[in-house]
Design a protein around this motif. Sequence first.
Motif, PDB file in Angstrom:
ATOM      1  N   HIS A 264     -51.146 -47.203  15.622  1.00 45.76           N
ATOM      2  CA  HIS A 264     -52.589 -47.427  15.580  1.00 45.76           C
ATOM      3  C   HIS A 264     -52.900 -48.428  14.476  1.00 45.76           C
ATOM      4  N   GLU A 265     -53.812 -49.352  14.751  1.00 49.20           N
ATOM      5  CA  GLU A 265     -54.099 -50.427  13.800  1.00 49.20           C
ATOM      6  C   GLU A 265     -54.635 -49.913  12.463  1.00 49.20           C
ATOM      7  N   ALA A 266     -55.235 -48.716  12.468  1.00 51.40           N
ATOM      8  CA  ALA A 266     -55.806 -48.189  11.227  1.00 51.40           C
ATOM      9  C   ALA A 266     -54.741 -47.832  10.201  1.00 51.40           C
ATOM     10  N   ILE A 267     -53.523 -47.578  10.645  1.00 53.09           N
ATOM     11  CA  ILE A 267     -52.459 -47.210   9.691  1.00 53.09           C
ATOM     12  C   ILE A 267     -51.285 -48.191   9.727  1.00 53.09           C
ATOM     13  N   ALA A 268     -51.398 -49.234  10.522  1.00 46.83           N
ATOM     14  CA  ALA A 268     -50.287 -50.189  10.670  1.00 46.83           C
ATOM     15  C   ALA A 268     -49.924 -50.852   9.343  1.00 46.83           C
ATOM     16  N   GLU A 269     -50.927 -51.233   8.562  1.00 46.32           N
ATOM     17  CA  GLU A 269     -50.662 -51.933   7.297  1.00 46.32           C
ATOM     18  C   GLU A 269     -49.925 -51.039   6.309  1.00 46.32           C
ATOM     19  N   SER A 270     -50.170 -49.734   6.372  1.00 47.67           N
ATOM     20  CA  SER A 270     -49.482 -48.792   5.484  1.00 47.67           C
ATOM     21  C   SER A 270     -48.120 -48.395   6.029  1.00 47.67           C
ATOM     22  N   PHE A 271     -48.049 -48.186   7.345  1.00 48.30           N
ATOM     23  CA  PHE A 271     -46.856 -47.583   7.935  1.00 48.30           C
ATOM     24  C   PHE A 271     -45.730 -48.578   8.206  1.00 48.30           C
ATOM     25  N   LEU A 272     -46.050 -49.730   8.731  1.00 47.30           N
ATOM     26  CA  LEU A 272     -45.000 -50.649   9.172  1.00 47.30           C
ATOM     27  C   LEU A 272     -44.117 -51.157   8.028  1.00 47.30           C
ATOM     28  N   PRO A 273     -44.659 -51.487   6.851  1.00 45.82           N
ATOM     29  CA  PRO A 273     -43.764 -51.875   5.748  1.00 45.82           C
ATOM     30  C   PRO A 273     -42.814 -50.747   5.337  1.00 45.82           C
ATOM     31  N   LEU A 274     -43.307 -49.500   5.346  1.00 45.68           N
ATOM     32  CA  LEU A 274     -42.439 -48.361   5.048  1.00 45.68           C
ATOM     33  C   LEU A 274     -41.303 -48.266   6.059  1.00 45.68           C
ATOM     34  N   LEU A 275     -41.668 -48.453   7.324  1.00 45.14           N
ATOM     35  CA  LEU A 275     -40.672 -48.392   8.390  1.00 45.14           C
ATOM     36  C   LEU A 275     -39.619 -49.478   8.216  1.00 45.14           C
ATOM     37  N   GLU A 276     -40.066 -50.689   7.906  1.00 48.29           N
ATOM     38  CA  GLU A 276     -39.133 -51.807   7.764  1.00 48.29           C
ATOM     39  C   GLU A 276     -38.119 -51.537   6.658  1.00 48.29           C
ATOM     40  N   VAL A 277     -38.554 -51.004   5.546  1.00 47.76           N
ATOM     41  CA  VAL A 277     -37.652 -50.684   4.438  1.00 47.76           C
ATOM     42  C   VAL A 277     -36.651 -49.620   4.863  1.00 47.76           C
TER      43      VAL A 277
END
Length: 415
Positions: A264-277
């Motif tokens: 969901h776009e509302a949490i993408a900015e928080s979640f995706l960098p965590l996922l990438e790491v």
Amino acid sequence: MTTLIQLGEQAKKAARFLAVAETKDKNLALEAIVAQLKQDESIILAANEKDLALAKENNVPETMMDRLLLTSDRLMTMCADIESIIRLADPIGLVDKMWKNADGLTIGKQRVPLGVIGMIYEARPNVTTDAASLCFKSGNAVILRGGKEAFHSNQALVTSMQKALASVNFPEACIQFIADTRRETAKDFMTLNGYLDVLIPRGGANLIQTVVKTATVPVIETGTGNCHVYVDKDADLEMALNIVMNGKTQRPSVCNATETLIVHEAIAESFLPLLEVAMTPFHVELRADTLSSRYLSTSIPATEEDFKTEFNDFILAIKTVASSEEAIEHIQTYTTHHSEVIVTNNYTTSQSFLKQIDAAAVYVNASSRFTDGSAFGFGGEIGISTQKLHARGPMGLNELTSTKYIIYGSGQIRH
């Protein structure tokens, strides 16, 4: 075809024997199989080493090599799965319900074996013992046709199981193996009408579609797994991260692994960098749509084909959406009807997801990796059916049976 007909004739005869076998005798035979597999461990692992060497020569990908690999621990797990099947209730002969009609007839619906089951599958030797033991306990004879990659492993496993059957006076033909790995033989197997009661393919999309299009015997379609995880705006992000990581990295070569992440776009900015790491140590290739790529330092543009693909590898497609409705629409467009996941703490959103998603298994806040006969308590599975007729989801003992009506009268005739 002549050899296949001989296998078919032997299987039909064995199926008649199995159909009336007592549960205690079938369990005794399964115990003998476990003991024989353990006794033959060195032979089985040596056969597997031959398969692994040939696979390496043929440049088989590492993830596929993992599916092919047998170790002592994996063989013991296969034996443990058979032992769990021994402990399960035998469905054969059970009467699901019984009632009396207006004519005074007592009518019952009783569980019976399917008869002769054909299995055509690819490079996982554990399928050989899973399929054989489940078919056997449910009173079915089975003819196995594994992939050439696991030929030596499968042959050793079947030889061991047949030796065990003979030791307790069961026909060896209860479990048979097609030693000819040619494609022509596989196609003949798919048209073995009059001998096979049902054919179950288990493997990649190409194999399954070939069987569905070619077979003239009834087919239970087991699914490729283009499995999605949707991380909702109301998700616990730590939980979501654990679920996505488990679904993608624990064993990426299996059908219940995660292939697409929807955020969901509302949490993408928080979640995706965590996922990438978190994904970095596993060298997961991230294939992201335009919006998702804004929050990732390294990604590849996702294509339409990526969202359709079961990668069976350390590759993850990623899409960012504006709503749960958009996520559901994306899943319904690309699903293979295997396993789909939502991560959310919003009860209403979770219930909407459960109702709308058309798949064999739909999860709220859990990994898709649990879509498995052993995890569901079935003692293993013969496959995960993604169709709706006869069976759906992990297929255990009950799914390998049919029913017949038994009727008791006292001389009634119909007027």
